[in-house]
Design a protein around this motif. Structure first.
Motif, short mmCIF file in Angstrom:
data_model
loop_
_atom_site.label_atom_id
_atom_site.label_comp_id
_atom_site.label_asym_id
_atom_site.label_seq_id
_atom_site.Cartn_x
_atom_site.Cartn_y
_atom_site.Cartn_z
N ASP A 66 0.82 -1.22 0.00
CA ASP A 66 0.00 0.00 0.00
C ASP A 66 0.86 1.27 0.00
OD1 ASP A 66 -2.41 -1.38 -0.17
OD2 ASP A 66 -2.58 -1.56 2.02
N GLY A 67 1.97 1.23 -0.74
CA GLY A 67 2.84 2.39 -0.87
C GLY A 67 3.80 2.60 0.28
N ASN A 68 3.76 1.77 1.31
CA ASN A 68 4.66 1.90 2.45
C ASN A 68 5.76 0.85 2.37
OD1 ASN A 68 3.04 3.95 3.74
ND2 ASN A 68 1.60 2.31 4.25
N ALA A 69 7.01 1.32 2.31
CA ALA A 69 8.15 0.40 2.22
C ALA A 69 8.25 -0.45 3.48
CB ALA A 69 9.44 1.18 2.01
N LEU A 70 8.53 -1.73 3.28
CA LEU A 70 8.81 -2.61 4.41
C LEU A 70 10.29 -2.45 4.72
CD1 LEU A 70 6.89 -5.85 3.33
CD2 LEU A 70 6.10 -4.02 4.82
N THR A 71 10.59 -1.76 5.80
CA THR A 71 11.98 -1.53 6.16
C THR A 71 12.53 -2.83 6.72
OG1 THR A 71 11.49 0.77 6.63
CG2 THR A 71 13.53 -0.12 7.54
N ALA A 72 13.53 -3.38 6.02
CA ALA A 72 14.06 -4.68 6.41
C ALA A 72 15.47 -4.86 5.89
CB ALA A 72 13.16 -5.79 5.84
N ASP A 73 16.20 -5.77 6.50
CA ASP A 73 17.51 -6.17 6.04
C ASP A 73 17.32 -7.52 5.35
OD1 ASP A 73 20.22 -6.36 5.59
OD2 ASP A 73 20.70 -7.00 7.63
N PHE A 74 16.88 -7.47 4.11
CA PHE A 74 16.50 -8.68 3.39
C PHE A 74 17.69 -9.49 2.90
CE2 PHE A 74 12.08 -8.43 3.38
CZ PHE A 74 11.61 -7.21 2.95
N THR A 75 17.54 -10.80 2.97
CA THR A 75 18.40 -11.73 2.26
C THR A 75 17.57 -12.21 1.08
OG1 THR A 75 19.52 -12.44 4.27
CG2 THR A 75 19.61 -13.94 2.40
N THR A 76 18.13 -12.12 -0.11
CA THR A 76 17.42 -12.49 -1.33
C THR A 76 17.88 -13.86 -1.80
OG1 THR A 76 17.28 -10.17 -1.99
CG2 THR A 76 16.96 -11.81 -3.73
N THR A 77 16.92 -14.74 -2.08
CA THR A 77 17.24 -16.06 -2.59
C THR A 77 16.35 -16.34 -3.80
OG1 THR A 77 17.67 -16.77 -0.32
CG2 THR A 77 17.48 -18.49 -1.98
N CYS A 78 16.96 -16.85 -4.86
CA CYS A 78 16.25 -17.13 -6.09
C CYS A 78 16.61 -18.54 -6.55
CB CYS A 78 16.65 -16.13 -7.17
SG CYS A 78 16.50 -14.39 -6.63
N ALA A 79 15.61 -19.35 -6.83
CA ALA A 79 15.86 -20.73 -7.23
C ALA A 79 14.87 -21.14 -8.31
CB ALA A 79 15.74 -21.67 -6.03
N LYS A 80 15.34 -21.98 -9.24
CA LYS A 80 14.48 -22.45 -10.31
C LYS A 80 14.49 -23.97 -10.31
CE LYS A 80 13.33 -21.58 -15.07
NZ LYS A 80 13.58 -20.73 -16.21
N GLN A 81 13.30 -24.53 -10.42
CA GLN A 81 13.16 -25.98 -10.53
C GLN A 81 12.09 -26.24 -11.57
OE1 GLN A 81 12.25 -28.06 -6.92
NE2 GLN A 81 12.63 -30.04 -7.83
N GLY A 82 12.46 -26.97 -12.61
CA GLY A 82 11.53 -27.19 -13.71
C GLY A 82 11.17 -25.84 -14.32
N GLY A 83 9.89 -25.60 -14.50
CA GLY A 83 9.43 -24.34 -15.07
C GLY A 83 9.02 -23.32 -14.04
N THR A 84 9.35 -23.55 -12.76
CA THR A 84 8.94 -22.63 -11.71
C THR A 84 10.14 -21.92 -11.10
OG1 THR A 84 7.03 -24.01 -11.17
CG2 THR A 84 7.71 -22.42 -9.51
N LEU A 85 10.03 -20.61 -10.99
CA LEU A 85 11.04 -19.78 -10.36
C LEU A 85 10.50 -19.35 -9.00
CD1 LEU A 85 13.71 -18.16 -10.50
CD2 LEU A 85 12.38 -16.32 -11.57
N ALA A 86 11.23 -19.66 -7.94
CA ALA A 86 10.85 -19.28 -6.58
C ALA A 86 11.75 -18.13 -6.14
CB ALA A 86 10.97 -20.46 -5.64
N LEU A 87 11.15 -17.05 -5.70
CA LEU A 87 11.87 -15.85 -5.27
C LEU A 87 11.51 -15.56 -3.83
CD1 LEU A 87 10.91 -13.74 -8.41
CD2 LEU A 87 13.10 -14.89 -8.02
N ALA A 88 12.50 -15.22 -3.01
CA ALA A 88 12.20 -14.94 -1.60
C ALA A 88 13.10 -13.85 -1.05
CB ALA A 88 12.35 -16.20 -0.77
N LEU A 89 12.50 -13.02 -0.22
CA LEU A 89 13.21 -12.04 0.59
C LEU A 89 12.92 -12.43 2.04
CD1 LEU A 89 12.03 -8.72 -1.13
CD2 LEU A 89 14.00 -10.14 -1.72
N THR A 90 13.95 -12.52 2.87
CA THR A 90 13.73 -12.88 4.27
C THR A 90 14.50 -11.95 5.19
OG1 THR A 90 15.52 -14.51 4.16
CG2 THR A 90 13.29 -15.33 3.81
#
Length: 187
Positions: A66-90
């Protein structure tokens, strides 16, 4: 209480959990030498100078609701298996949301299957925080654009119902997420 909205929220949260498990199962935060094959992760702060509704600067992952940034120290992980790409910020120690995760599952090159934004705290009346979208489920939409290994997912999802006010129904929230992948595991 509207049981359909609870099922939709539960389905979106389940999709978030499944995506997070897939991605975190492929990630590693342990130290390694350059010659090791540990899964890559990128740490980036979401507190950027990007205006709401715009992509974060190159190389930066971010999320806003809703226009408000989630202030966080994200770790970004990206993985692909078959035809699916999984993206995550934690961010497992977020002061506002506790254990915060932001995830998306992309089928093929351009179909957003699911988006989940969840925190162990930070929701209404002391409840966990949650916003989710599932392809084909009513109450939301999502699109993805790609520039190199950076994915920009925007749309609208359904928030968790306020269990202290069951007649209020669920709230739709707009999300804007940038996943800046340094590399893609399996891709």
């Amino acid at each position: 209480m509207n049981t359909k909205s609870i099922r939709l929220t539960t389905a979106a949260l389940a999709a978030t959990a499944a995506t997070a498990m897939l991605v975190t199962g492929c990630s590693s935060n342990s130290s390694s030498s350059p010659s090791s094959s540990a899964a890559p992760t990128t740490s980036a702060s979401a507190a950027t100078s990007a205006a709401p509704g715009t992509a974060a600067p190159a190389g930066k992952s971010s999320a806003s609701v809703d226009g408000n940034a989630l202030t966080a120290d994200f770790t970004t992980t990206c993985a692909k298996q078959g035809g699916t790409l999984a993206l995550a910020l934690t961010d497992t120690g977020n002061s506002t949301y506790g254990q915060l995760s932001v995830s998306a599952a992309i089928a093929g090159d351009n179909t957003v299957q699911a988006v989940g934004i969840a925190g162990s705290k930070g929701g209404q009346n002391g409840m966990p925080y949650a916003v989710g979208y599932g392809n084909g489920a009513p109450g939301g939409s999502a699109t993805v654009t790609k520039s190199g290994d950076t994915y920009h997912v925007t749309g609208e999802g359904v928030g968790a119902p306020d269990l202290t006010n069951p007649t209020a129904g669920v709230k739709n929230s707009k999300f804007d997420i940038t996943f800046a992948c340094s590399s893609i595991v399996g891709g």
